[in-house]
Design an enzyme around this catalytic site. Sequence first.
Site, mmCIF file in Angstrom:
data_model
loop_
_atom_site.group_PDB
_atom_site.id
_atom_site.type_symbol
_atom_site.label_atom_id
_atom_site.label_comp_id
_atom_site.label_asym_id
_atom_site.label_seq_id
_atom_site.Cartn_x
_atom_site.Cartn_y
_atom_site.Cartn_z
ATOM 1 N N ASN B 64 3.099 44.895 51.772
ATOM 2 C CA ASN B 64 3.338 44.165 50.525
ATOM 3 C C ASN B 64 4.695 43.486 50.473
ATOM 4 O O ASN B 64 4.895 42.550 49.715
ATOM 5 C CB ASN B 64 3.145 45.088 49.313
ATOM 6 C CG ASN B 64 4.070 46.291 49.379
ATOM 7 O OD1 ASN B 64 4.615 46.601 50.427
ATOM 8 N ND2 ASN B 64 4.264 46.946 48.263
ATOM 9 N N TYR B 65 5.660 43.961 51.257
ATOM 10 C CA TYR B 65 6.941 43.258 51.252
ATOM 11 C C TYR B 65 7.373 42.819 52.647
ATOM 12 O O TYR B 65 8.443 42.265 52.822
ATOM 13 C CB TYR B 65 8.042 44.125 50.635
ATOM 14 C CG TYR B 65 8.334 45.398 51.367
ATOM 15 C CD1 TYR B 65 7.666 46.565 51.063
ATOM 16 C CD2 TYR B 65 9.299 45.433 52.366
ATOM 17 C CE1 TYR B 65 7.941 47.734 51.743
ATOM 18 C CE2 TYR B 65 9.579 46.602 53.047
ATOM 19 C CZ TYR B 65 8.897 47.752 52.720
ATOM 20 O OH TYR B 65 9.171 48.904 53.388
ATOM 21 N N GLN B 67 7.679 40.443 55.077
ATOM 22 C CA GLN B 67 7.571 39.003 55.264
ATOM 23 C C GLN B 67 8.386 38.633 56.500
ATOM 24 O O GLN B 67 8.351 39.304 57.501
ATOM 25 C CB GLN B 67 8.102 38.289 54.011
ATOM 26 C CG GLN B 67 7.263 38.526 52.792
ATOM 27 C CD GLN B 67 5.947 37.795 52.859
ATOM 28 O OE1 GLN B 67 5.863 36.706 53.377
ATOM 29 N NE2 GLN B 67 4.903 38.398 52.321
ATOM 30 N N GLY B 68 9.098 37.587 56.419
ATOM 31 C CA GLY B 68 9.873 37.176 57.577
ATOM 32 C C GLY B 68 8.993 36.532 58.615
ATOM 33 O O GLY B 68 7.802 36.323 58.420
ATOM 34 N N GLU B 134 16.680 30.410 59.300
ATOM 35 C CA GLU B 134 17.389 31.593 58.837
ATOM 36 C C GLU B 134 18.847 31.534 59.276
ATOM 37 O O GLU B 134 19.216 30.763 60.171
ATOM 38 C CB GLU B 134 16.751 32.858 59.430
ATOM 39 C CG GLU B 134 15.702 33.471 58.526
ATOM 40 C CD GLU B 134 15.195 34.805 59.030
ATOM 41 O OE1 GLU B 134 14.393 34.815 59.985
ATOM 42 O OE2 GLU B 134 15.589 35.847 58.464
ATOM 43 N N HIS B 254 22.553 46.609 56.697
ATOM 44 C CA HIS B 254 22.478 45.593 55.647
ATOM 45 C C HIS B 254 23.403 46.053 54.526
ATOM 46 O O HIS B 254 23.382 47.226 54.153
ATOM 47 C CB HIS B 254 21.044 45.457 55.118
ATOM 48 C CG HIS B 254 20.884 44.289 54.197
ATOM 49 N ND1 HIS B 254 21.216 44.348 52.853
ATOM 50 C CD2 HIS B 254 20.475 43.020 54.420
ATOM 51 C CE1 HIS B 254 20.998 43.171 52.300
ATOM 52 N NE2 HIS B 254 20.549 42.355 53.223
ATOM 53 N N ARG B 309 27.766 38.173 55.887
ATOM 54 C CA ARG B 309 27.185 39.469 55.589
ATOM 55 C C ARG B 309 27.939 40.620 56.242
ATOM 56 O O ARG B 309 28.139 41.669 55.636
ATOM 57 C CB ARG B 309 25.725 39.471 56.053
ATOM 58 C CG ARG B 309 24.938 40.716 55.689
ATOM 59 C CD ARG B 309 23.536 40.665 56.238
ATOM 60 N NE ARG B 309 23.527 40.374 57.649
ATOM 61 C CZ ARG B 309 23.042 39.256 58.193
ATOM 62 N NH1 ARG B 309 22.496 38.325 57.431
ATOM 63 N NH2 ARG B 309 23.080 39.067 59.479
ATOM 64 N N ARG B 405 22.186 41.310 66.477
ATOM 65 C CA ARG B 405 20.881 40.660 66.571
ATOM 66 C C ARG B 405 20.835 39.411 65.694
ATOM 67 O O ARG B 405 21.234 39.426 64.536
ATOM 68 C CB ARG B 405 19.818 41.662 66.108
ATOM 69 C CG ARG B 405 18.400 41.172 66.117
ATOM 70 C CD ARG B 405 17.482 42.218 65.456
ATOM 71 N NE ARG B 405 17.778 42.415 64.054
ATOM 72 C CZ ARG B 405 17.201 41.734 63.055
ATOM 73 N NH1 ARG B 405 16.322 40.805 63.322
ATOM 74 N NH2 ARG B 405 17.524 41.995 61.808
ATOM 75 N N SER B 410 14.016 39.803 67.039
ATOM 76 C CA SER B 410 13.496 41.081 67.534
ATOM 77 C C SER B 410 11.992 40.999 67.767
ATOM 78 O O SER B 410 11.480 41.535 68.758
ATOM 79 C CB SER B 410 13.825 42.228 66.593
ATOM 80 O OG SER B 410 13.343 41.959 65.306
#
Lengths: 116, 589
Positions: B64-65, B67-68, B134, B254, B309, B405, B410
């Site tokens: 459900n989450y 993506q990418g 990205e 992250h 980031r 990365r 990946s």
Amino acid sequence: MAKTSLSRLFASLSEHSITKPSFTGSRSDSVTRPAYNSVTRFVCSSAQETQLIREERSNEGDREAAKENLESVNKEEDEGEDGDHVNKETGEVGGPKGPEPTRYGDWERNGRCSDF
Amino acid sequence: MGQSYKQAIWVPSVTFNGCLQRELSWSCGVSKFLQIRLRYALEVAKHGSVAIITKAEPHESNTNYAQGGVSAVLCPSDSVESHMQDTIVAGAYLCDEESVKVVCTEGPDRIRELIAMGASFDHGDDGNLHLAREGGHSHHRIVHAADMTGREIERALLEAVVNDPNISVFKHHFAIDLLTSQDGSDTVCHGIDALNTETQEVVRFISKVTLLASGGAGHIYPSTTNPLVATGDGMAMAHRAQAVISNMEFVQFHPTALADEGLPIKPKKTRENSFLITEAVRGDGGILYNLSMERFMPLYDGRAELAPRDVVARSIDDQLKKRNEKYVLLDISHKPREKILSHFPNIANECLQHGLDITQQPIPVVPAAHYMCGGVRAGLQGETNVHGLYVAGEVACTGLHGANRLASNSLLEALVFARRAVQPSINYMKSSSLDLSASSLWTRPLVPKSLGSDVMHKILRITKEVRKELQSIMWKYVGIVRSTSRLQEAEQKIGKLEAKWETYLFEHGWQQTMVALEACEMRNLFCCAKLVVSSALARHESRGLHYMTDFPHLEESKRLPTVIFPSSHTTGTWSSRQLHQQPIVKSMV
């Protein structure tokens, strides 16, 4: 335990920065703005700037109303993923509604990041 | 990058005619890419029998989450050289250039094969692939697939795998140790021992070729995006089997995962894996504060919240360590309510369910471990220094990622290397032979029935506490901002903790060859944690994801991979030794 000098950390961190700090003003490498390239349009489509294709109107201050709004937004988003949605700006078919997922560099949907 | 996956190892099972066949690697990634692995299983199964061993369920459950997408050069204005350059820059120049070249060159064909197979990636109204861009990529090159198609392909392939008589899927089988022997100075892999966690039976797989695709080790840290199965099993088993491990210091975090401790209504049970808050929240004007409501980012970088980031992650880490706090705050409440709710409904909803209105209050966030750039050192065919052992995916260190990365690389690495490993492993398999009676050469692992349920209950309880303690040490001393003294402290503390745990076990009757899921995971976590600490101590510079306050600069002379060679089997802890005795065999082949 080593005490880290704040100024040394600050200086060290700056050295790792890709560009010089820019406190106000335009965004730097930390943000990826997709570029539109007319030469490549024939072969591949490119993502565009941030866009909001729908405005959400929510009732004032009511938690239940906020919840309803969230549910309806999520529902709209799900319906969009059935494949019929065409992004007017980029021409992408079947892609996500709402702002471009990669507009700030990571892969984002509805606020959640799934790749970076 | 896959959000959820299960540990998987593919091992060829022995057929009744005694003819051993090939095997293939399979790891679960993002659901729409699980299809890649399954497809190869089907291909390989035409030539022989394959056993897919998976720790939990073989299907993907968190779509459900997830993506990418996957990155590849698929546009005429793009180039392999550009993709290579982006990869190498992101990797802080520590990448293996040959690996980078191979992946960037072969990636586009792997994607085209997927499309030919029926995978439906998003396209433009002109029918051509829609490519997103990205962070870190200088061109648009991220292909991404609509959910529905991916799920359907996966379902069809899973069904085909289940129906293929040459493929056996062993779900709920936890891999314990690789079965190896010495042939002169060479170590040879002959298969794997696994524990059926449903029936508590040990199963021994004898195979000519084994491929590990077991993912990462995020759970050495308390906060991680990795699913619960990611306890570094493959890395640990390979290390114990004398495989060379590389670059374990490069752990990608992250900066802003939702911190459950800061939510007014805590989740009823501990979240399996972290909910990452997108950079877009900062991009849209979100401000970071510590718990004293001081805005700290300007102290670290002139770009404040808009800094890269990695800078943000280090800054948050520094604040948390200095102030001994558990999370910081990300505040977007000063922005228009409608914009917040329309841009970030997922976060708003999740927080609301736990008593927090992000249009009124700041969001508690903490960095989460996400991806391990290092792992079992692999060559260009996915081969390791252990004969007959191949690796693919996050468990491997191919040199593609270097010190950091690049986004969406990946999955590409997995696509390319999974394919590259097929023919070489077939060739290896054909050139070797293995007597089935070899199965008796290694002591069998033992299920601890004799200990009784009281003792087992105590052991499980202690193990759970020890896991939390290890995670706490890793976060406190081996986090994002490191130093030699902190790493040395971590080394000592982990050593003591491991000794304490093992003593407890053995004092309560645990034997060397005993196995239980939680205990085996714990020994793998200890193993991986120590590999990360050793590697971090060995790198006297700051590069990519590895930052040392006492070596804050890049050193050109240190632009080399960190390599950990196997240690002697005569010393070491339970976590660093294979369970069985290693046979000394004159001719196993």
